[in-house]
Design a protein around this motif. Structure first.
Motif, PDB file in Angstrom:
ATOM      1  N   PRO A 149       0.807  -1.218   0.000  1.00  0.00           N
ATOM      2  CA  PRO A 149       0.000   0.000   0.000  1.00  0.00           C
ATOM      3  C   PRO A 149       0.843   1.272   0.000  1.00  0.00           C
ATOM      4  O   PRO A 149       0.373   2.325  -0.416  1.00  0.00           O
ATOM      5  N   ALA A 150       2.077   1.192   0.427  1.00  0.00           N
ATOM      6  CA  ALA A 150       2.944   2.383   0.474  1.00  0.00           C
ATOM      7  C   ALA A 150       3.617   2.614  -0.879  1.00  0.00           C
ATOM      8  O   ALA A 150       4.666   3.238  -0.953  1.00  0.00           O
ATOM      9  N   ASN A 151       3.002   2.100  -1.955  1.00  0.00           N
ATOM     10  CA  ASN A 151       3.524   2.251  -3.315  1.00  0.00           C
ATOM     11  C   ASN A 151       4.876   1.576  -3.497  1.00  0.00           C
ATOM     12  O   ASN A 151       5.671   1.969  -4.341  1.00  0.00           O
ATOM     13  N   ASP A 152       5.142   0.570  -2.700  1.00  0.00           N
ATOM     14  CA  ASP A 152       6.375  -0.188  -2.830  1.00  0.00           C
ATOM     15  C   ASP A 152       6.058  -1.458  -3.604  1.00  0.00           C
ATOM     16  O   ASP A 152       5.195  -2.230  -3.208  1.00  0.00           O
ATOM     17  N   VAL A 153       6.748  -1.649  -4.719  1.00  0.00           N
ATOM     18  CA  VAL A 153       6.537  -2.823  -5.551  1.00  0.00           C
ATOM     19  C   VAL A 153       7.863  -3.565  -5.661  1.00  0.00           C
ATOM     20  O   VAL A 153       8.864  -2.981  -6.066  1.00  0.00           O
ATOM     21  N   SER A 154       7.848  -4.824  -5.292  1.00  0.00           N
ATOM     22  CA  SER A 154       9.063  -5.629  -5.364  1.00  0.00           C
ATOM     23  C   SER A 154       8.845  -6.809  -6.301  1.00  0.00           C
ATOM     24  O   SER A 154       7.809  -7.461  -6.245  1.00  0.00           O
ATOM     25  N   ALA A 155       9.840  -7.059  -7.136  1.00  0.00           N
ATOM     26  CA  ALA A 155       9.860  -8.260  -7.969  1.00  0.00           C
ATOM     27  C   ALA A 155      10.852  -9.218  -7.322  1.00  0.00           C
ATOM     28  O   ALA A 155      11.970  -8.825  -6.995  1.00  0.00           O
ATOM     29  N   CYS A 156      10.423 -10.465  -7.117  1.00  0.00           N
ATOM     30  CA  CYS A 156      11.255 -11.432  -6.397  1.00  0.00           C
ATOM     31  C   CYS A 156      11.449 -12.694  -7.222  1.00  0.00           C
ATOM     32  O   CYS A 156      10.516 -13.171  -7.858  1.00  0.00           O
ATOM     33  N   ARG A 157      12.653 -13.240  -7.156  1.00  0.00           N
ATOM     34  CA  ARG A 157      12.943 -14.525  -7.807  1.00  0.00           C
ATOM     35  C   ARG A 157      12.884 -15.671  -6.810  1.00  0.00           C
ATOM     36  O   ARG A 157      12.920 -16.829  -7.193  1.00  0.00           O
ATOM     37  N   VAL A 158      12.807 -15.348  -5.517  1.00  0.00           N
ATOM     38  CA  VAL A 158      12.606 -16.355  -4.477  1.00  0.00           C
ATOM     39  C   VAL A 158      11.317 -15.987  -3.727  1.00  0.00           C
ATOM     40  O   VAL A 158      10.955 -14.813  -3.653  1.00  0.00           O
ATOM     41  N   HIS A 159      10.658 -16.990  -3.200  1.00  0.00           N
ATOM     42  CA  HIS A 159       9.390 -16.754  -2.498  1.00  0.00           C
ATOM     43  C   HIS A 159       9.597 -15.682  -1.434  1.00  0.00           C
ATOM     44  O   HIS A 159      10.521 -15.771  -0.625  1.00  0.00           O
ATOM     45  N   PRO A 160       8.734 -14.663  -1.413  1.00  0.00           N
ATOM     46  CA  PRO A 160       8.932 -13.544  -0.490  1.00  0.00           C
ATOM     47  C   PRO A 160       8.560 -13.833   0.957  1.00  0.00           C
ATOM     48  O   PRO A 160       8.807 -13.007   1.835  1.00  0.00           O
ATOM     49  N   GLY A 161       7.955 -14.994   1.236  1.00  0.00           N
ATOM     50  CA  GLY A 161       7.627 -15.349   2.606  1.00  0.00           C
ATOM     51  C   GLY A 161       6.241 -14.917   3.052  1.00  0.00           C
ATOM     52  O   GLY A 161       5.902 -15.074   4.217  1.00  0.00           O
ATOM     53  N   TYR A 162       5.444 -14.390   2.148  1.00  0.00           N
ATOM     54  CA  TYR A 162       4.070 -13.991   2.460  1.00  0.00           C
ATOM     55  C   TYR A 162       3.106 -14.960   1.781  1.00  0.00           C
ATOM     56  O   TYR A 162       3.453 -15.617   0.808  1.00  0.00           O
ATOM     57  N   ASP A 163       1.872 -15.004   2.287  1.00  0.00           N
ATOM     58  CA  ASP A 163       0.833 -15.793   1.634  1.00  0.00           C
ATOM     59  C   ASP A 163       0.576 -15.215   0.247  1.00  0.00           C
ATOM     60  O   ASP A 163       0.637 -14.001   0.040  1.00  0.00           O
ATOM     61  N   ILE A 164       0.241 -16.096  -0.703  1.00  0.00           N
ATOM     62  CA  ILE A 164      -0.042 -15.685  -2.077  1.00  0.00           C
ATOM     63  C   ILE A 164      -1.523 -15.348  -2.187  1.00  0.00           C
ATOM     64  O   ILE A 164      -2.383 -16.084  -1.720  1.00  0.00           O
TER      65      ILE A 164
END
Length: 113
Positions: free
Chosen positions: A41-56
């Protein structure tokens, strides 16, 4: 492809909570390549090649070549979905909203005549 897609995120269209999108991208006869977008929500967008550790929240299954065409603007997401090249699943409200989170490039009009 997911790194490039993150550049087209429309922050004003995102939900007011963090959303995690998992991409399973098919490459011909190879195993799916997985990547994730974490949209905050803070306009932060991350692209990850490994699972980020959050629920999908949303799963996107796609043919890699077709998804590249969508991101490049030579095909539309609607056409790719109708042809069965892209499938979007997950929380029904979030899956339905997914296409609106991006400023998709659109294919150039074809010359007439």
């Amino acid at each position: 492809m997911v790194w490039r897609l993150r550049q087209y995120v429309r922050p004003e269209s995102l939900p007011r909570r963090r959303v995690v999108v998992e991409f399973a991208l098919r490459l011909a006869d190879e195993a799916d390549e997985r990547a994730w977008l974490v949209l905050s929500p803070a306009n932060d967008v991350s692209a990850c090649r490994v699972h980020p550790g959050y629920d999908i929240d949303v799963w996107v299954s796609a043919d890699m070549a077709e998804m590249h065409k969508v991101v490049a603007g030579t095909a539309t997401l609607d056409a790719a979905r109708q042809a069965g090249h892209v499938r979007i699943d997950g929380d029904p409200g979030l899956a339905a909203a997914f296409p609106h989170w991006f400023a998709w490039r659109t294919p150039a009009p074809r010359p007439t005549g």
